[in-house]
Each structure stands twice: as C-alpha cells, then as structure tokens.
Design a protein around this motif. Structure first.
Motif, PDB file in Angstrom:
ATOM      1  N   GLU A   1       0.810  -1.231   0.000  1.00 39.83           N
ATOM      2  CA  GLU A   1       0.000   0.000   0.000  1.00 39.83           C
ATOM      3  C   GLU A   1       0.837   1.273   0.000  1.00 39.83           C
ATOM      4  N   LYS A   2       2.069   1.191   0.452  1.00 40.59           N
ATOM      5  CA  LYS A   2       2.894   2.400   0.545  1.00 40.59           C
ATOM      6  C   LYS A   2       3.672   2.704  -0.728  1.00 40.59           C
ATOM      7  N   VAL A   3       3.363   2.012  -1.819  1.00 43.80           N
ATOM      8  CA  VAL A   3       4.028   2.287  -3.080  1.00 43.80           C
ATOM      9  C   VAL A   3       3.752   3.740  -3.482  1.00 43.80           C
ATOM     10  N   GLU A   4       4.769   4.414  -3.991  1.00 37.51           N
ATOM     11  CA  GLU A   4       4.624   5.803  -4.434  1.00 37.51           C
ATOM     12  C   GLU A   4       4.410   5.795  -5.941  1.00 37.51           C
ATOM     13  N   ILE A   5       3.239   6.258  -6.351  1.00 41.21           N
ATOM     14  CA  ILE A   5       2.889   6.231  -7.770  1.00 41.21           C
ATOM     15  C   ILE A   5       2.823   7.654  -8.299  1.00 41.21           C
ATOM     16  N   THR A   6       3.512   7.869  -9.403  1.00 39.96           N
ATOM     17  CA  THR A   6       3.476   9.137 -10.116  1.00 39.96           C
ATOM     18  C   THR A   6       2.935   8.843 -11.506  1.00 39.96           C
ATOM     19  N   TRP A   7       2.040   9.696 -11.990  1.00 32.45           N
ATOM     20  CA  TRP A   7       1.402   9.457 -13.283  1.00 32.45           C
ATOM     21  C   TRP A   7       1.595  10.687 -14.150  1.00 32.45           C
ATOM     22  N   VAL A   8       2.133  10.492 -15.349  1.00 29.53           N
ATOM     23  CA  VAL A   8       2.209  11.556 -16.345  1.00 29.53           C
ATOM     24  C   VAL A   8       0.955  11.427 -17.192  1.00 29.53           C
ATOM     25  N   CYS A   9       0.113  12.465 -17.155  1.00 30.22           N
ATOM     26  CA  CYS A   9      -1.143  12.399 -17.893  1.00 30.22           C
ATOM     27  C   CYS A   9      -1.465  13.755 -18.503  1.00 30.22           C
ATOM     28  N   GLY A  10      -2.425  13.739 -19.393  1.00 36.43           N
ATOM     29  CA  GLY A  10      -2.897  14.963 -20.011  1.00 36.43           C
ATOM     30  C   GLY A  10      -3.852  15.703 -19.085  1.00 36.43           C
ATOM     31  N   LYS A  11      -4.030  16.983 -19.361  1.00 36.65           N
ATOM     32  CA  LYS A  11      -4.905  17.805 -18.508  1.00 36.65           C
ATOM     33  C   LYS A  11      -6.356  17.342 -18.550  1.00 36.65           C
ATOM     34  N   THR A  12      -6.788  16.772 -19.675  1.00 39.70           N
ATOM     35  CA  THR A  12      -8.190  16.342 -19.758  1.00 39.70           C
ATOM     36  C   THR A  12      -8.442  15.079 -18.944  1.00 39.70           C
ATOM     37  N   ALA A  13      -7.438  14.240 -18.768  1.00 40.41           N
ATOM     38  CA  ALA A  13      -7.622  12.977 -18.041  1.00 40.41           C
ATOM     39  C   ALA A  13      -7.291  13.078 -16.560  1.00 40.41           C
ATOM     40  N   SER A  14      -6.585  14.111 -16.146  1.00 40.49           N
ATOM     41  CA  SER A  14      -6.140  14.185 -14.751  1.00 40.49           C
ATOM     42  C   SER A  14      -7.280  14.224 -13.733  1.00 40.49           C
ATOM     43  N   PRO A  15      -8.434  14.867 -14.020  1.00 40.37           N
ATOM     44  CA  PRO A  15      -9.515  14.839 -13.021  1.00 40.37           C
ATOM     45  C   PRO A  15     -10.000  13.428 -12.697  1.00 40.37           C
ATOM     46  N   ILE A  16      -9.946  12.528 -13.657  1.00 42.37           N
ATOM     47  CA  ILE A  16     -10.385  11.153 -13.408  1.00 42.37           C
ATOM     48  C   ILE A  16      -9.463  10.492 -12.387  1.00 42.37           C
ATOM     49  N   ILE A  17      -8.168  10.646 -12.588  1.00 42.34           N
ATOM     50  CA  ILE A  17      -7.201  10.029 -11.673  1.00 42.34           C
ATOM     51  C   ILE A  17      -7.310  10.669 -10.297  1.00 42.34           C
ATOM     52  N   LYS A  18      -7.465  11.995 -10.245  1.00 39.73           N
ATOM     53  CA  LYS A  18      -7.588  12.698  -8.960  1.00 39.73           C
ATOM     54  C   LYS A  18      -8.828  12.250  -8.198  1.00 39.73           C
ATOM     55  N   THR A  19      -9.911  11.976  -8.921  1.00 38.97           N
ATOM     56  CA  THR A  19     -11.161  11.573  -8.283  1.00 38.97           C
ATOM     57  C   THR A  19     -11.016  10.247  -7.554  1.00 38.97           C
ATOM     58  N   PHE A  20     -10.355   9.286  -8.191  1.00 41.09           N
ATOM     59  CA  PHE A  20     -10.274   7.949  -7.623  1.00 41.09           C
ATOM     60  C   PHE A  20      -9.054   7.711  -6.749  1.00 41.09           C
TER      61      PHE A  20
END
Length: 185
Positions: free
Chosen positions: A41-60
């Motif tokens: 659970e303590k894995v550090e995840i960084t995601w390179v994404c586009g501005k249109t898709a970032s709200p989806i990742i932030k939501t979940f």
C-alpha cells in the motif's frame, strides 16, 4: 542480505505514462491497484497524464502524484509547442529515480518523455521479447496491468476498476421519482 532487507523496507516508486484518451486512462486505472498489490500500500505512484484525463485520476486516487502535460500542444501542436511541452515535463521529472517506469503507449515518442528518468526497469507497449503489446484483441486493462506485473498471465479479474458514488443532482432525483410512481400505477 541486509542490503536486500533494507531495500524491501523502502517504498517502491513507479512512474506511469498514459497521457490522454479518457477511455484509455480509465482502462489503465487497474495499474494502480496492481502496483499496490505487488509492492504494498505504501508504493509511491506518479502518473504523467494529459490535462483532460487528470480529473479522473484525482477523483479515484488522491494519493497519486500527477504531472500534467498539455496533450493538445504535445501531440498536435506546432513543432515549437511540442518541444516546449516536452521540455516542461523533462524539467519536472529529470533525474528522478523510479523502480519502474510503465509507458502505456507503443509509439516511441512517449518513451522519449521518460529519457531523463533514472529507473531500474522500463516497460512499454510495443515489441517486447518478441511479443507485441498490447496483444491484439486483448482488453487494454489487462495489458496495462502487465506493464506493472511483467507477468503475461495476469488476470484482470484480480484487479477492479475503482468504485465511485455520487449524489444525483436534485432535478434528476425528481425525474426518477416521477417515473417510479407512474410504473407502480
């Protein structure tokens, strides 16, 4: 032996590169659960994404660190806009260390985005060990999980899409109640 034990105690760091196409980003979300299952659970995840898709990742996944790029400029802009967007991303990620870089694109240009990253393992879609990824006809979510696990026999049913519940706006609640009253008559 002690060195291996110390390394196992540190948090693993993963960089995911999946920029745009909102549906593709949604299908790639099981990568996060796969990373947590494999590295804890303590894995550090960084995601390179586009501005249109970032709200989806932030939501979940509020714990995922995002590096946003303007995908319209990066993918469809003029040569100067493409170079500027690439350099802006490079300045954010240059010389950062990751245990794994998972690029969910087969086009080599996406791998160029991660050139300044220091990583033990870099996986990407395309020809790998004589095998094409994503495998034609296979669900992309399964292929995204392969990028994390490195296991071609992974089963997507082990990883779920995140659940999200939202309240209906008031006008939709009223419409739903009106329909249910008509059906009961």
């Amino acid at each position: 032996m002690i060195r291996d034990w110390l390394q196992s105690m540190t948090n693993k760091k993963i960089l995911i590169v999946k920029l745009s196409a909102i549906g593709d980003v949604v299908m790639a979300l099981p990568m996060i659960e796969a990373a947590k299952k494999k590295y804890g659970e303590k894995v550090e995840i960084t995601w390179v994404c586009g501005k249109t898709a970032s709200p989806i990742i932030k939501t979940f996944f509020k714990e995922v660190k995002l590096f946003e790029v303007d995908e319209k400029k990066l993918l469809k802009g003029s040569l100067l806009e493409k170079v500027i967007e690439g350099i802006k991303l490079w300045l954010k990620i240059a010389f950062r260390k990751f245990d794994l870089v998972a690029t969910a694109h087969s086009d080599f240009r996406y791998r160029l985005l991660t050139l300044p990253v220091i990583s033990k393992i870099k996986r990407h879609w395309g020809m790998t060990n004589g095998r094409k990824h994503p495998v034609p006809g296979r669900y992309h979510g399964t292929e995204a999980v392969w990028l994390i696990n490195g296991d071609d026999d992974c089963k997507l049913k082990e990883y779920r899409l995140p659940e999200y519940y939202s309240r209906l706006p008031r006008h939709l609640k009223m419409a739903r109640n009106d329909n249910s009253q008509e059906e009961s008559l």
